[in-house]
Design a protein around this motif. Structure first.
Motif, short mmCIF file in Angstrom:
data_model
loop_
_atom_site.label_atom_id
_atom_site.label_comp_id
_atom_site.label_asym_id
_atom_site.label_seq_id
_atom_site.Cartn_x
_atom_site.Cartn_y
_atom_site.Cartn_z
N GLY A 232 0.79 -1.23 0.00
CA GLY A 232 0.00 0.00 0.00
C GLY A 232 0.82 1.27 0.00
N LEU A 233 2.14 1.20 -0.10
CA LEU A 233 2.98 2.39 -0.05
C LEU A 233 2.74 3.28 -1.26
CD1 LEU A 233 6.44 1.01 1.17
CD2 LEU A 233 4.74 2.28 2.47
N ARG A 234 2.70 4.59 -1.01
CA ARG A 234 2.59 5.60 -2.06
C ARG A 234 3.81 6.52 -1.98
NH1 ARG A 234 -2.45 8.39 0.19
NH2 ARG A 234 -1.14 7.99 2.02
N GLY A 235 3.89 7.43 -2.91
CA GLY A 235 5.03 8.34 -2.91
C GLY A 235 5.14 9.17 -1.65
N VAL A 236 4.00 9.60 -1.09
CA VAL A 236 4.03 10.43 0.12
C VAL A 236 4.38 9.62 1.36
CG1 VAL A 236 2.38 12.12 -0.78
CG2 VAL A 236 1.54 10.10 0.42
N ASP A 237 4.46 8.31 1.23
CA ASP A 237 4.75 7.47 2.39
C ASP A 237 6.24 7.18 2.53
OD1 ASP A 237 2.02 7.25 2.98
OD2 ASP A 237 1.78 5.60 1.56
N ILE A 238 7.07 7.84 1.76
CA ILE A 238 8.51 7.64 1.83
C ILE A 238 9.17 8.90 2.37
CG2 ILE A 238 10.60 6.98 0.58
CD1 ILE A 238 8.46 4.84 0.58
N ASP A 239 9.87 8.77 3.48
CA ASP A 239 10.64 9.89 4.05
C ASP A 239 12.12 9.57 3.82
OD1 ASP A 239 11.96 11.76 5.60
OD2 ASP A 239 10.42 11.79 7.16
N TRP A 240 12.67 10.14 2.75
CA TRP A 240 14.04 9.83 2.37
C TRP A 240 15.04 10.36 3.38
CZ3 TRP A 240 14.69 6.56 -1.65
CH2 TRP A 240 13.63 6.41 -2.54
N GLY A 241 14.79 11.53 3.92
CA GLY A 241 15.74 12.12 4.86
C GLY A 241 15.87 11.35 6.16
N GLU A 242 14.74 10.92 6.70
CA GLU A 242 14.75 10.21 7.98
C GLU A 242 14.83 8.69 7.80
OE1 GLU A 242 14.99 11.62 10.87
OE2 GLU A 242 14.92 13.65 10.00
N GLN A 243 14.80 8.23 6.58
CA GLN A 243 14.90 6.80 6.26
C GLN A 243 13.73 6.03 6.88
OE1 GLN A 243 19.08 5.47 6.08
NE2 GLN A 243 18.37 3.52 6.93
N LEU A 244 12.50 6.52 6.59
CA LEU A 244 11.28 5.94 7.15
C LEU A 244 10.27 5.67 6.03
CD1 LEU A 244 10.75 8.40 10.17
CD2 LEU A 244 11.77 6.11 10.28
N VAL A 245 9.40 4.71 6.26
CA VAL A 245 8.26 4.45 5.37
C VAL A 245 7.00 4.42 6.24
CG1 VAL A 245 9.60 3.20 3.64
CG2 VAL A 245 8.56 1.95 5.54
N ARG A 246 5.90 4.92 5.69
CA ARG A 246 4.64 4.96 6.42
C ARG A 246 3.71 3.87 5.90
NH1 ARG A 246 1.42 10.49 6.33
NH2 ARG A 246 1.61 10.07 4.09
N VAL A 247 3.21 3.06 6.83
CA VAL A 247 2.31 1.96 6.47
C VAL A 247 0.99 2.14 7.20
CG1 VAL A 247 4.23 0.36 6.07
CG2 VAL A 247 3.14 0.44 8.33
#
Length: 409
Positions: A232-247
């Motif tokens: 279910g990941l979308r583009g807004v669910d990726i935090d490149w700076g903090e190295q996190l993904v939102r689920v």
């Protein structure tokens, strides 16, 4: 009409089906004339209104379809079911063969066996104990709904294992008795999570064919997110700076940011460079060469079945039967054995509601490690005991005791 033959020998007809519906419930059960079965439809509307996910509604719909087929062969009305009927149904589920869309071909030789590499059993064509327990839970809820409306059986035919209210006269010096178990629930064998060793993970990773698959599996093995959560990941669910993904968590549907390894983000960057620009609300995982209906090749969001196909290719190449959930177990076991992480940390990352769930699954001793210690103990017991030499004449035993810290040779 009641049976006079063996209740476990029965083939259900391919009667009715579960179809999508644009109405208040996403799925309905229909008969051979594509007419919704009204008692089931009304229950699924209630079930949906209670906030259950579409996947859960679909699962309940299939369980009730199987129940309706069984009642049709038994020639018993759904409103006249007794506890004896539920008992016979549980017995039939324990002995019946699941209907398949097609006969087994490649998997015929491995069905029901144990893979020598992963030590995991291949599924056979029988209903597993968890399926039987799920069927009992579905029927319990279905008949509770109709009992509240004053219709259906007077007494819920799915009875609890213990009569009366659980823990009614509980002794505070004794543990609480488990609640929610039904009378005909089979015992579910407790299995330890199957995990990949570092070498096995390297073999799986080397067998992957694309940056997409490498990025997806690297995320799964680094934070233990479920397959549906990662898909279910979308583009807004990726935090490149903090190295996190939102689920979006499976049960609570709550949003949660999870850390992922630097390696996973490297493969994710390589994959997105191949795919091209995606909108912030577009699904990240795509099948690049999937044929669309009548329009040639087109990109489509990656489905769970497509992810299973990825593992099928890997398993054929390696002779294994790994699944995406094994990566979750691997990540959880790695974290639980890291002295820098607490069990509470592992619980939060995995999304468990109760820390006891995390502890009961992942806090255990490895069989190989326990066996190694016991073998060392047995070798020590088998070693001959050397008799200490006696003191030479002229030595004071008390002085020797002080010299040897309380023990004298």
């Amino acid at each position: 009409m009641r049976w006079t033959v063996d209740r476990t020998v029965l083939d259900l007809p391919r009667w009715g089906s579960v179809v999508e519906d644009p109405g208040p419930t996403p799925w309905v059960v229909v008969d051979v004339e594509d007419t919704p079965i009204e008692p089931v439809r009304r229950y699924l509307v209630e079930f949906t209104a209670r906030g259950n996910r579409a996947g859960s509604v679909r699962s309940y719909a299939y369980a009730l379809l199987r129940w309706w087929r069984w009642l049709g062969v038994r020639e018993v009305s759904w409103a006249c079911v007794t506890s004896a009927d539920v008992r016979d149904y549980a017995l039939w589920l324990g002995a019946a063969t699941k209907p398949g869309a097609a006969l087994r071909t490649v998997s015929l030789a491995t069905a029901g066996t144990v893979n020598p590499i992963t030590r995991k059993a291949y599924l056979d064509d029988r209903y597993q104990p968890r399926t039987v327990r799920h069927a009992m839970a579905v029927l319990r809820g279905f008949y509770e709904f109709w009992a509240d409306l004053g219709e259906g059986p007077v007494v819920n035919p799915v009875q609890p294992a213990h009569r009366g209210r659980a823990n009614l006269h509980h002794n505070p010096m004794e543990p609480f008795r488990a609640e929610g178990r039904f009378r005909y629930n089979p015992v579910v064998p407790k299995r330890r999570p199957r995990t990949l060793s570092d070498e096995q993970w390297r073999d799986v990773f080397a067998a992957l064919r694309s940056h997409r698959d490498r990025a997806l599996l690297a995320l799964g093995v680094s934070n233990g997110a479920r397959a549906g959560e990662l898909l279910g990941l979308r583009g807004v669910d990726i935090d490149w700076g903090e190295q996190l993904v939102r689920v979006i968590r499976k049960g609570t549907r709550a949003e949660q940011w999870l850390p992922a390894s630097a390696e996973a983000f490297v493969w994710l960057r390589l994959y997105l460079a191949d795919v091209g620009p995606l909108g912030p609300n577009e699904a990240i995982w795509r099948t690049v060469r999937r044929r669309d209906r009548g329009t040639g090749l087109a990109q489509q969001p990656l489905s769970y079945d497509a992810l299973r196909a990825v593992f099928r290719r890997v398993n054929v190449a390696l002779g294994t039967n790994w699944s995406m959930h094994d990566l979750r177990h691997t990540a959880a076991l790695r974290m639980s054995r890291d002295s820098n992480l607490t069990l509470r940390d592992v619980q939060v990352i995995l999304g468990h509601a109760d820390i006891d769930t995390t502890a009961s699954i992942y806090l255990f001793e490895e069989d190989a490690e326990v066996a190694r210690r016991v073998l060392a103990h047995l070798e020590q017991r088998a070693a001959p005991t050397l008799k200490p030499p006696t003191l030479a004449r002229g030595y004071n035993p008390a002085d020797m005791a002080v010299l040897f810290d309380g023990s004298t040779p």
